[in-house]
Scaffold this active site. Structure first.
Site, PDB file in Angstrom:
ATOM      1  N   ASP A 107      -7.270  -4.074   3.879  1.00  0.00           N
ATOM      2  CA  ASP A 107      -7.713  -3.255   5.041  1.00  0.00           C
ATOM      3  C   ASP A 107      -7.821  -1.871   4.073  1.00  0.00           C
ATOM      4  OD1 ASP A 107      -4.501  -3.435   4.555  1.00  0.00           O
ATOM      5  OD2 ASP A 107      -4.900  -1.273   5.608  1.00  0.00           O
ATOM      6  N   ARG A 153     -10.484 -10.874  -3.173  1.00  0.00           N
ATOM      7  CA  ARG A 153      -9.923 -10.537  -2.109  1.00  0.00           C
ATOM      8  C   ARG A 153      -9.931  -8.885  -1.842  1.00  0.00           C
ATOM      9  NH1 ARG A 153      -5.047  -7.529   0.096  1.00  0.00           N
ATOM     10  NH2 ARG A 153      -4.725  -8.321   1.926  1.00  0.00           N
ATOM     11  N   THR A 213       0.691  -1.120   0.098  1.00  0.00           N
ATOM     12  CA  THR A 213      -0.003   0.147  -0.106  1.00  0.00           C
ATOM     13  C   THR A 213       0.804   1.324   0.044  1.00  0.00           C
ATOM     14  OG1 THR A 213      -1.453  -1.411   1.426  1.00  0.00           O
ATOM     15  CG2 THR A 213      -1.831   0.906   1.280  1.00  0.00           C
ATOM     16  N   THR A 254      -0.458   0.460   6.528  1.00  0.00           N
ATOM     17  CA  THR A 254       0.282  -0.495   5.339  1.00  0.00           C
ATOM     18  C   THR A 254       0.676  -1.933   6.033  1.00  0.00           C
ATOM     19  OG1 THR A 254       2.112  -0.471   4.005  1.00  0.00           O
ATOM     20  CG2 THR A 254       2.440   0.986   5.836  1.00  0.00           C
ATOM     21  N   GLY A 255       0.734  -2.910   5.178  1.00  0.00           N
ATOM     22  CA  GLY A 255       1.094  -3.960   5.814  1.00  0.00           C
ATOM     23  C   GLY A 255       0.196  -5.081   5.706  1.00  0.00           C
ATOM     24  N   HIS A 256       0.372  -6.234   6.207  1.00  0.00           N
ATOM     25  CA  HIS A 256      -0.467  -7.162   6.077  1.00  0.00           C
ATOM     26  C   HIS A 256      -2.114  -7.100   6.280  1.00  0.00           C
ATOM     27  CE1 HIS A 256      -2.216 -11.513   7.220  1.00  0.00           C
ATOM     28  NE2 HIS A 256      -2.169 -11.388   5.887  1.00  0.00           N
TER      29      HIS A 256
END
Length: 327
Positions: A219, A216, A188, A239-241
């Site tokens: 977030d 899918r 992101t 940002t991230g998983h």
């Protein structure tokens, strides 16, 4: 409510928190610095926080080093599905799109959802139909996807290790073969801002995770997870998983902690610590409080970030870095 006195404008940027390979490090840092300058220039001219975060994210959506707009990654079917959100902290207005295809700048489409509809989120075919209605043209998939992204797709389709490799916590001791990460951008981009009127805004945009299932949604387009802005507290982009971020509503968690009295930096650190503890997820945060206090933190190996306030540009990539130049 907006402050009556004039505020010192601030813009804070991230270009994704993940295992950024060396070959992308310079482009990632340059990209967030360019984005920060674009957003700050809007603020310096007296523009709004919403205008600033859109301008900043547009720069990163147009840069193939990032997984947003141009540079987006592919799902298991070899298609591009993008997500984006924008939020205005003055009246809590927000707009987002998810699983939108073949749109060069999803953040502008998200803003159109906020300003031209009664809705907060449009997805898939409906989002693309709305884009067509308002004159946002579609572009060929090939114009959004680099050859590096295609190579990455072939690799992760074979080994199915995307999350464990790209979003590993930097505290983990198990080494990862660097050649696995030596690919294109994977995460992101986002921006937060405070304008001179005391209004906050946040925007986030992504092409998702390589080799994700079609449909899918992580977030990024979810208000309170991928971004949040409220003049009573501040603005946050995450940002991230994505699945981990969604589970803890990370952006809202940061603003909640600001409301409890923590600084933006303390709130960012506390929220990410909670995500690690509760769902074993890694990621990053940029934030600005209603008072112009700045926060940025990440638990992944790297995160490209930049912020500008009072004519000074701060930026970094690795943990502990904070380079400063006058602009």
């Amino acid at each position: 409510m907006a402050n009556l006195s004039t505020c010192e404008p601030v813009v804070v940027i991230h270009g994704g928190a993940w295992a950024i390979p060396d070959k992308l490090s310079s482009a990632s840092v340059d990209g967030v610095c360019f984005a920060a300058r674009a957003g700050y220039e809007v603020l310096r001219r007296g523009g709004t926080a919403v205008d600033a975060v859109e301008a900043a994210v547009l720069v990163m959506e147009d840069c193939p080093a990032f997984d947003a707009g141009t540079g987006s990654v592919l799902n298991t079917k070899g298609e591009v599905e993008m997500d984006s959100v924008i939020m205005d902290g003055r009246l809590l207005r927000c707009g987002s799109v998810a699983c939108v295809q073949n749109i060069k700048n999803p953040v502008s489409l998200a803003r159109a959802v906020m300003e031209k509809t009664d809705h907060t989120l449009l997805v898939g075919k409906g989002a693309n139909e709305f884009a067509e209605e308002i004159g946002i043209r579609t572009v060929p998939t090939n114009s959004l996807v680099t050859e590096d992204a295609r190579e990455e797709w072939r690799h992760f389709m074979k080994f199915k290790t995307t999350v464990n490799v790209l979003f590993r916590n930097r505290a983990e001791e198990t080494p990862v073969d660097s050649s696995v990460c030596d690919t294109i951008g994977h995460d992101t981009v986002g921006a937060v801002a405070l304008d001179k009127f005391g209004n906050t805004a946040a925007a986030t945009s992504t092409g998702g995770i390589t080799a994700k299932r079609p449909g899918r949604v992580g977030d990024s387009p979810i208000v309170g997870s991928g971004a949040y802005a409220d003049n009573d507290s501040g603005a946050v982009s995450t940002t991230g998983h994505g699945e981990s971020i969604t589970k803890v509503c990370l952006a809202r968690e940061v603003t909640h902690r600001i409301e409890e009295g923590l600084s933006a930096q303390e709130a960012a650190e506390a929220a990410l610590k909670k995500m690690t503890t509760r769902v074993q997820g890694s990621g990053g945060v940029v934030a600005v409080s209603k008072d112009g206090d700045i926060g940025k933190h990440f638990t992944t190996e790297r995160m490209a970030w930049a912020w500008i306030k009072a004519e000074k540009l701060h930026y970094g990539l690795n943990c502990g870095e904070d380079f400063v130049i006058d602009i």
